[in-house]
Design an enzyme around this catalytic site. Structure first.
Site: not given
Length: 295
Positions: A137, A145, A148, A199, A266
Site C-alpha cells: 500500500h 504531486c 506534475c 506543490c 488475534r
C-alpha cells in the site's frame, strides 16, 4: 476446532472463540514451515507492539478512513486529512520496530524468509533490517504531486506544514482528541483553520504515496508480490484480518498452489478456512518463537 467461515454476523477482527494458541499450535506451525523458503504477509497487527493501533483487531475502535475520491475532490476533506496526518505522522515517525519485525529480518538474513509483503505503510520492516520488502500500500515517507509528479520526503513536507501552521501541533495536542491510526492519520475535529501545502513546482495537490481506500495497488507492485509468493514454498501471515482483497488474494493464490499457510492473528480473519495452521496469538510472541526454531 475448524476455523469459522465468513458469513452473516461475522466480521474480520472479531474475537476468536478458540483458546489462545498453545504449544501444540506452535509446534504445528514450526512443522508446516520447517525446511521451506517462506514469504511473510503482514498487516497492522504486527505493529501494535510498536505503539501503532490496528484497524480491525478485537480492541480496535471504529474508523472511517478517507477515500481517494474524497481526498482529490473535496478541499475541505483534504484539509481535514492533512491536519490529522500532520499530527499522526509525528507519532508514527517516533515508533520503533518491535521484536516481531526484527525476527522476520533475522530470518531473512538466515535465508529462511524470502521476503515480506506488507500492507503497512510504517516502514518498520525496512527499519528492522528486512531487505526484500514489498510495500503493498505504499509508504508514508514519500509525498507526490498529483499534477506534475514532483516528490519530496515526508520530513520535507513536515517543515512546510510547520511553517504554514505555527503553533498548530501544540494547540491541538492539548485537546486530547489525538487517536493515531496505522496510516499516520488521527481522529481530530479542530482542523478548519489548517493551511494545506501545495506543490511548490506547479501548485498542484500533494498526496502521500500510499494507496487510499478506493485506489488500486499499482500493477507492478501486485505482480512483484505474486512473484515472491511463487518463488516461495510456504506463506506466513501475521497480524492481518485479511479484510481487504489486496492481501487476501495472495493467501488464496498460495492455497491454490498447495503451499502450507500459517496464519497468526488475534481475532478472526477471512483466510481462516485456507490456513494449514491457525494461531490465535500475538505476532511478536509467535514470530520470535519461529525464529528460534527455524533459523
Amino acid at each position: 476446532m475448524p476455523a469459522p467461515r465468513a458469513g452473516i454476523g461475522w466480521m474480520p477482527g472479531e474475537p476468536d472463540a478458540r483458546p489462545p494458541a498453545g504449544q501444540d499450535e506452535l509446534d504445528a506451525a514450526v512443522a508446516a514451515l520447517a525446511g521451506r523458503r517462506i514469504v511473510a504477509l503482514t498487516g497492522a497487527g504486527l505493529s501494535t507492539d510498536s505503539g501503532l493501533p490496528d484497524y480491525r483487531g478485537p480492541d480496535a475502535k471504529p474508523r472511517n478512513p478517507m477515500t481517494y475520491d474524497q481526498f482529490v475532490g473535496d478541499p475541505a476533506m483534504r484539509r481535514h486529512y492533512w491536519a490529522r496526518n500532520h499530527l499522526g505522522w509525528h507519532h508514527m515517525n517516533a515508533s520503533e520496530p518491535n521484536d516481531g519485525h526484527y525476527a522476520l529480518a533475522r530470518l531473512e538474513a538466515a535465508g529462511v524468509v524470502a521476503g515480506v509483503i506488507t500492507q503497512n505503510v510504517d516502514r518498520l520492516h525496512e527499519r528492522a533490517g528486512s531487505r526484500r520488502v514489498i510495500d503493498l500500500h505504499g509508504n508514508y515517507n514519500v509525498i507526490r504531486c498529483l499534477s506534475c509528479g514532483w516528490t519530496c520526503s515526508r520530513a520535507e513536507l513536515d517543515a512546510m506544514l510547520l511553517a504554514l501552521n505555527p503553533g498548530f501541533l501544540e494547540r491541538v495536542s492539548e485537546l486530547g482528541d489525538v487517536e493515531v491510526a496505522p496510516d499516520a492519520d488521527v481522529v481530530l475535529e479542530a482542523t478548519s483553520d489548517f493551511v494545506v501545502a501545495a506543490c511548490p513546482r506547479c501548485g498542484g495537490v500533494l498526496k502521500p504515496d500510499i494507496v487510499f481506500f478506493g485506489e488500486s495497488v499499482p500493477p507492478a507492485t501486485t505482480r512483484a508480490a505474486y512473484d515472491l509468493v511463487d518463488d516461495s514454498q510456504a506463506l506466513l501471515v501475521a497480524g492481518t484480518s485479511l479484510a481487504v482483497m489486496s492481501g487476501l488474494r495472495f493467501v488464496r493464490h498460495a492455497s491454490g498452489a498447495g503451499l502450507p499457510i500459517v496464519l497468526v492473528n488475534r481475532g478472526l480473519t477471512r483466510g481462516d478456512d485456507l490456513a494449514s495452521v491457525r494461531l490465535n496469538a500475538g505476532t511478536t510472541e509467535v514470530l520470535t518463537y519461529l525464529e528460534r526454531h527455524l533459523s
